[in-house]
Design a protein around this motif. Structure first.
Motif, PDB file in Angstrom:
ATOM      1  N   LYS A   1      -2.121  -1.729   1.734  1.00  0.00           N
ATOM      2  CA  LYS A   1      -1.008  -0.822   1.436  1.00  0.00           C
ATOM      3  C   LYS A   1      -0.734  -0.978  -0.053  1.00  0.00           C
ATOM      4  O   LYS A   1       0.018  -1.842  -0.474  1.00  0.00           O
ATOM      5  CB  LYS A   1       0.215  -1.167   2.278  1.00  0.00           C
TER       6      LYS A   1
ATOM      7  N   ALA B   1      -6.423   2.903  -6.096  1.00  0.00           N
ATOM      8  CA  ALA B   1      -7.394   3.486  -5.172  1.00  0.00           C
ATOM      9  C   ALA B   1      -8.188   2.372  -4.505  1.00  0.00           C
ATOM     10  O   ALA B   1      -8.315   1.264  -5.037  1.00  0.00           O
ATOM     11  CB  ALA B   1      -8.340   4.440  -5.902  1.00  0.00           C
TER      12      ALA B   1
ATOM     13  N   ALA C   1       1.333   2.914  -5.762  1.00  0.00           N
ATOM     14  CA  ALA C   1       1.015   4.282  -6.176  1.00  0.00           C
ATOM     15  C   ALA C   1       0.127   4.256  -7.416  1.00  0.00           C
ATOM     16  O   ALA C   1       0.382   3.499  -8.355  1.00  0.00           O
ATOM     17  CB  ALA C   1       2.300   5.050  -6.452  1.00  0.00           C
TER      18      ALA C   1
ATOM     19  N   THR D   1      -9.645   6.294  -0.978  1.00  0.00           N
ATOM     20  CA  THR D   1      -8.249   6.681  -0.804  1.00  0.00           C
ATOM     21  C   THR D   1      -7.484   6.353  -2.082  1.00  0.00           C
ATOM     22  O   THR D   1      -7.521   5.211  -2.540  1.00  0.00           O
ATOM     23  CB  THR D   1      -7.607   5.933   0.378  1.00  0.00           C
TER      24      THR D   1
ATOM     25  N   VAL E   1      -7.706  11.732  -0.621  1.00  0.00           N
ATOM     26  CA  VAL E   1      -8.938  11.110  -0.133  1.00  0.00           C
ATOM     27  C   VAL E   1     -10.148  11.942  -0.538  1.00  0.00           C
ATOM     28  O   VAL E   1     -10.078  13.169  -0.673  1.00  0.00           O
ATOM     29  CB  VAL E   1      -8.915  10.928   1.404  1.00  0.00           C
TER      30      VAL E   1
ATOM     31  N   PHE F   1      -3.758   6.173  -3.516  1.00  0.00           N
ATOM     32  CA  PHE F   1      -2.387   6.102  -3.017  1.00  0.00           C
ATOM     33  C   PHE F   1      -1.444   6.813  -3.983  1.00  0.00           C
ATOM     34  O   PHE F   1      -1.437   6.524  -5.187  1.00  0.00           O
ATOM     35  CB  PHE F   1      -1.972   4.640  -2.836  1.00  0.00           C
ATOM     36  N   LEU F   2      -0.633   7.738  -3.449  1.00  0.00           N
ATOM     37  CA  LEU F   2       0.300   8.517  -4.254  1.00  0.00           C
ATOM     38  C   LEU F   2       1.740   8.070  -4.070  1.00  0.00           C
ATOM     39  O   LEU F   2       2.561   8.256  -4.967  1.00  0.00           O
ATOM     40  CB  LEU F   2       0.180  10.010  -3.911  1.00  0.00           C
ATOM     41  N   SER F   3       2.072   7.505  -2.908  1.00  0.00           N
ATOM     42  CA  SER F   3       3.450   7.114  -2.593  1.00  0.00           C
ATOM     43  C   SER F   3       3.700   5.652  -2.944  1.00  0.00           C
ATOM     44  O   SER F   3       2.829   4.795  -2.750  1.00  0.00           O
ATOM     45  CB  SER F   3       3.727   7.320  -1.102  1.00  0.00           C
TER      46      SER F   3
ATOM     47  N   ARG G   1       4.137   8.864   3.751  1.00  0.00           N
ATOM     48  CA  ARG G   1       2.957   8.287   3.089  1.00  0.00           C
ATOM     49  C   ARG G   1       2.059   9.436   2.638  1.00  0.00           C
ATOM     50  O   ARG G   1       1.555  10.201   3.462  1.00  0.00           O
ATOM     51  CB  ARG G   1       2.187   7.381   4.059  1.00  0.00           C
ATOM     52  N   GLN G   2       1.862   9.572   1.332  1.00  0.00           N
ATOM     53  CA  GLN G   2       0.986  10.611   0.798  1.00  0.00           C
ATOM     54  C   GLN G   2      -0.160   9.965   0.038  1.00  0.00           C
ATOM     55  O   GLN G   2       0.061   9.078  -0.801  1.00  0.00           O
ATOM     56  CB  GLN G   2       1.768  11.574  -0.097  1.00  0.00           C
ATOM     57  N   VAL G   3      -1.360  10.393   0.354  1.00  0.00           N
ATOM     58  CA  VAL G   3      -2.568   9.875  -0.285  1.00  0.00           C
ATOM     59  C   VAL G   3      -3.526  11.024  -0.555  1.00  0.00           C
ATOM     60  O   VAL G   3      -3.422  12.095   0.044  1.00  0.00           O
ATOM     61  CB  VAL G   3      -3.281   8.813   0.599  1.00  0.00           C
TER      62      VAL G   3
END
Length: 223
Positions: free
Chosen positions: A141, A147, A144, A115, A170, A117-119, A166-168
């Motif tokens: 958590k 990973a 941004a 994963t 994967v 993380f973008l946000s 929440r934008q991720v």
């Protein structure tokens, strides 16, 4: 082995990803869930033109494999195209195990899940990635651009997002080293020889550990 990879994406790369996301739209994530996971999956998944999806996935893959710790954490043989998901409005993803076989045109065995993380974690409430190992819940958590790589066999969930989005991104990884314990041994040996090199230079200890690392990799790798 669970591994956090710091700074996989720069701020500039994240801005470019969001610019690309604006060229598509999000739809129900249930369409890509396995039959058992559909009942607990409540998020959205991004879609755009094939060219746009390929460009975004290739950009994310390049950033991931360029990270200095990625190769010795995963010994990646194959990586699926990235999926981007969005969770909001109390949506989440209940306890599930990722499918053992992933992909459409090219099927791979999912040894590890990843994963990105973008946000910004401060921009949403809830949404933690929670893994259950040996009866304990491990909660992540991340900032941004970070990973996390973890065994696909791990029971995990995404807690409901009560505020914000929440934008991720994967993906799933098939390793040359199928066995997770063997991957961890190889990773430990690689870390040890790098520390020796940085503190002592190319010593006999470095050579012996490098020999063991290479020979175990030769012994265990599935090509």
């Amino acid at each position: 082995m669970i591994k956090i990879l710091k700074n996989v994406l720069s701020d500039q790369q994240i801005d470019h990803i969001y610019s690309t996301l604006n060229q598509g739209q999000f739809y129900s994530g249930k369409e890509t869930a396995g039959w058992a996971a559909q009942s607990v999956k409540n998020n959205l998944q991004w879609a755009a033109t094939p060219e746009c999806e390929t460009e975004l996935s290739n950009s994310l893959t390049h950033a991931l494999v360029s990270h200095p710790q990625f190769s010795t954490t995963t010994y990646a043989k194959n990586i699926t195209p990235f999926l981007v998901s969005e969770t909001s409005n109390s949506g989440g993803y209940g306890n599930h195990i990722d499918n053992a076989l992933m992909g459409e045109e090219a099927i791979i065995r999912s040894d590890m899940s990843c994963t990105v993380f973008l946000s910004d974690p401060e921009s949403y409430k809830g949404g933690a990635l929670v893994m259950t190992l040996n009866g304990m819940d491990l909660t992540y958590k991340l900032p941004a651009g970070y990973a996390i790589v973890y065994p696909s066999s791990t029971l995990h969930r995404v807690e409901p997002v009560t505020e914000g989005k929440r934008q991720v991104a994967v993906t799933w990884i098939e390793s040359f080293i199928r066995n997770g314990e063997q991957r961890e041994i190889l990773n430990d040996l690689d870390l040890a020889r790098r520390e020796i090199m940085s503190t002592q230079g190319k010593s006999s200890a470095f050579d012996q550990i490098s020999k063991s690392h290479s020979n175990l990799l030769r012994l265990w790798a599935e090509t």
